[in-house]
Design a protein around this motif. Structure first.
Motif, mmCIF file in Angstrom:
data_model
loop_
_atom_site.group_PDB
_atom_site.id
_atom_site.type_symbol
_atom_site.label_atom_id
_atom_site.label_comp_id
_atom_site.label_asym_id
_atom_site.label_seq_id
_atom_site.Cartn_x
_atom_site.Cartn_y
_atom_site.Cartn_z
ATOM 1 N N PHE A 34 0.858 -1.189 0.000
ATOM 2 C CA PHE A 34 0.000 0.000 0.000
ATOM 3 C C PHE A 34 0.888 1.231 0.000
ATOM 4 O O PHE A 34 1.664 1.446 0.932
ATOM 5 C CB PHE A 34 -0.918 -0.013 1.220
ATOM 6 C CG PHE A 34 -1.838 1.170 1.315
ATOM 7 C CD1 PHE A 34 -2.769 1.423 0.323
ATOM 8 C CD2 PHE A 34 -1.776 2.026 2.404
ATOM 9 C CE1 PHE A 34 -3.624 2.521 0.405
ATOM 10 C CE2 PHE A 34 -2.627 3.115 2.513
ATOM 11 C CZ PHE A 34 -3.551 3.362 1.503
ATOM 12 N N ASP A 35 0.776 2.054 -1.029
ATOM 13 C CA ASP A 35 1.642 3.227 -1.160
ATOM 14 C C ASP A 35 1.163 4.416 -0.335
ATOM 15 O O ASP A 35 1.917 5.361 -0.102
ATOM 16 C CB ASP A 35 1.749 3.648 -2.636
ATOM 17 C CG ASP A 35 2.471 2.605 -3.481
ATOM 18 O OD1 ASP A 35 3.341 1.908 -2.925
ATOM 19 O OD2 ASP A 35 2.155 2.496 -4.683
ATOM 20 N N GLY A 36 -0.084 4.369 0.100
ATOM 21 C CA GLY A 36 -0.626 5.486 0.867
ATOM 22 C C GLY A 36 -0.169 5.466 2.313
ATOM 23 O O GLY A 36 0.604 4.604 2.754
ATOM 24 N N LYS A 37 -0.659 6.431 3.083
ATOM 25 C CA LYS A 37 -0.280 6.555 4.483
ATOM 26 C C LYS A 37 -1.035 5.542 5.352
ATOM 27 O O LYS A 37 -2.203 5.257 5.116
ATOM 28 C CB LYS A 37 -0.578 7.963 4.992
ATOM 29 C CG LYS A 37 0.228 9.053 4.302
ATOM 30 C CD LYS A 37 -0.178 10.420 4.827
ATOM 31 C CE LYS A 37 0.577 11.535 4.102
ATOM 32 N NZ LYS A 37 0.134 12.867 4.561
ATOM 33 N N VAL A 38 -0.330 5.014 6.344
ATOM 34 C CA VAL A 38 -0.940 4.157 7.351
ATOM 35 C C VAL A 38 -0.602 4.737 8.721
ATOM 36 O O VAL A 38 0.564 5.025 9.012
ATOM 37 C CB VAL A 38 -0.438 2.700 7.259
ATOM 38 C CG1 VAL A 38 -0.966 1.884 8.438
ATOM 39 C CG2 VAL A 38 -0.879 2.064 5.942
ATOM 40 N N TYR A 39 -1.619 4.936 9.538
ATOM 41 C CA TYR A 39 -1.434 5.462 10.882
ATOM 42 C C TYR A 39 -1.749 4.377 11.912
ATOM 43 O O TYR A 39 -2.674 3.593 11.725
ATOM 44 C CB TYR A 39 -2.366 6.646 11.145
ATOM 45 C CG TYR A 39 -2.117 7.864 10.294
ATOM 46 C CD1 TYR A 39 -1.205 8.842 10.689
ATOM 47 C CD2 TYR A 39 -2.821 8.057 9.104
ATOM 48 C CE1 TYR A 39 -0.984 9.973 9.909
ATOM 49 C CE2 TYR A 39 -2.607 9.183 8.329
ATOM 50 C CZ TYR A 39 -1.693 10.143 8.735
ATOM 51 O OH TYR A 39 -1.488 11.257 7.965
ATOM 52 N N LEU A 40 -1.001 4.388 13.008
ATOM 53 C CA LEU A 40 -1.319 3.556 14.170
ATOM 54 C C LEU A 40 -1.476 4.497 15.361
ATOM 55 O O LEU A 40 -0.506 5.118 15.802
ATOM 56 C CB LEU A 40 -0.231 2.525 14.447
ATOM 57 C CG LEU A 40 -0.389 1.701 15.735
ATOM 58 C CD1 LEU A 40 -1.730 0.973 15.758
ATOM 59 C CD2 LEU A 40 0.751 0.707 15.889
ATOM 60 N N ALA A 41 -2.707 4.632 15.841
ATOM 61 C CA ALA A 41 -2.970 5.499 16.987
ATOM 62 C C ALA A 41 -2.976 4.661 18.254
ATOM 63 O O ALA A 41 -3.806 3.762 18.411
ATOM 64 C CB ALA A 41 -4.312 6.213 16.816
ATOM 65 N N ASP A 42 -2.039 4.920 19.159
ATOM 66 C CA ASP A 42 -1.930 4.180 20.405
ATOM 67 C C ASP A 42 -2.660 4.952 21.495
ATOM 68 O O ASP A 42 -2.160 5.941 22.020
ATOM 69 C CB ASP A 42 -0.455 4.003 20.765
ATOM 70 C CG ASP A 42 -0.258 3.204 22.041
ATOM 71 O OD1 ASP A 42 -1.274 2.888 22.699
ATOM 72 O OD2 ASP A 42 0.897 2.898 22.376
#
Length: 225
Positions: A34-42
């Motif tokens: 996946f070339d788009g942004k991936v966020y991980l919110a902790d």
């Protein structure tokens, strides 16, 4: 993609289920190809040891942005939730994983964004560890699930079996956990999405348990090497 998930996935469950480990592995999985942004919110303000933010360097290397709640106080009514979580909601081209608190008090932080998450059709995934005292049976897990739904003002849309005993986990634990989670699924009508299985054990579990999601254990206690 064998896990049919919407743009945003919220992960919750009882303290000690391994939901933070699942969240981290899910974010890494979503980033693959996946070339788009991936966020991980902790947003886990309950567990002081196993937190996704502890692997921020690893995630950054993979191009995953970590959004952290910082050092919040778990005994306040509404623990701090960073405004930057809105970034996940606003960036429509990105994918996001939200690692929520491990009990109803921790899940309460989600209530602030419940309506926006509903509009996004975000998934609320409930992680089950049948080796935990409060979720060792479908009936006990159901009580905890409903408590989290009430606190978050959201409905659980998927179940994940992540039954383990840390380093002592065997295939029999995963198989038994699959049975508990399937029973919970039948009781609620909520689908069982997958069984999280450490890579070394994948070949030891039968196909009959359902979809297997291979994971690597990244999060360890501070005193572990």
């Amino acid at each position: 993609m064998f896990l049919d998930l919407p743009r945003i996935t919220v992960v919750t469950g009882h303290y000690g289920t391994g939901k933070s480990e699942f969240s981290l592995n899910l974010a890494l999985f979503l980033k693959e190809g996946f070339d788009g942004k991936v966020y991980l919110a902790d947003l886990d303000v309950v567990n002081p040891y196993f937190r996704s933010r502890g692997k921020e360097n690893l995630l950054a290397e993979k191009g995953i942005k970590v959004i952290s709640s910082g050092e919040a106080f778990p005994d306040v009514d509404l623990p701090y939730m960073p405004g930057t979580v809105s970034t996940i909601l606003q960036d429509k081209e990105a994918r996001g994983v939200i690692d929520a608190g491990g009990d109803p008090a921790g899940a309460r932080v989600l209530a602030r964004y419940a309506e926006s998450l509903k509009e996004e059709k975000a998934a609320l995934v409930f992680v089950v560890n049948a080796n935990r005292p409060s979720t060792k049976t479908p009936e006990e897990a159901l009580k905890f699930l409903r408590a989290i739904e009430g606190a978050s003002n959201m409905k659980v849309t998927g179940l994940v079996n992540n039954t383990h005993l840390l380093n002592a986990t065997g295939a029999e634990d995963i198989i038994r956990g699959a049975g508990v989670t399937k029973a919970l699924s039948e009781m609620t009508g909520i689908p069982l999405l997958c069984n999280a299985v450490e890579e070394a054990l994948v070949d030891e579990v039968p196909k009959e348990i359902g979809t297997v999601f291979p994971i690597r254990v990244h999060l360890k206690k501070p005193w572990e090497v």
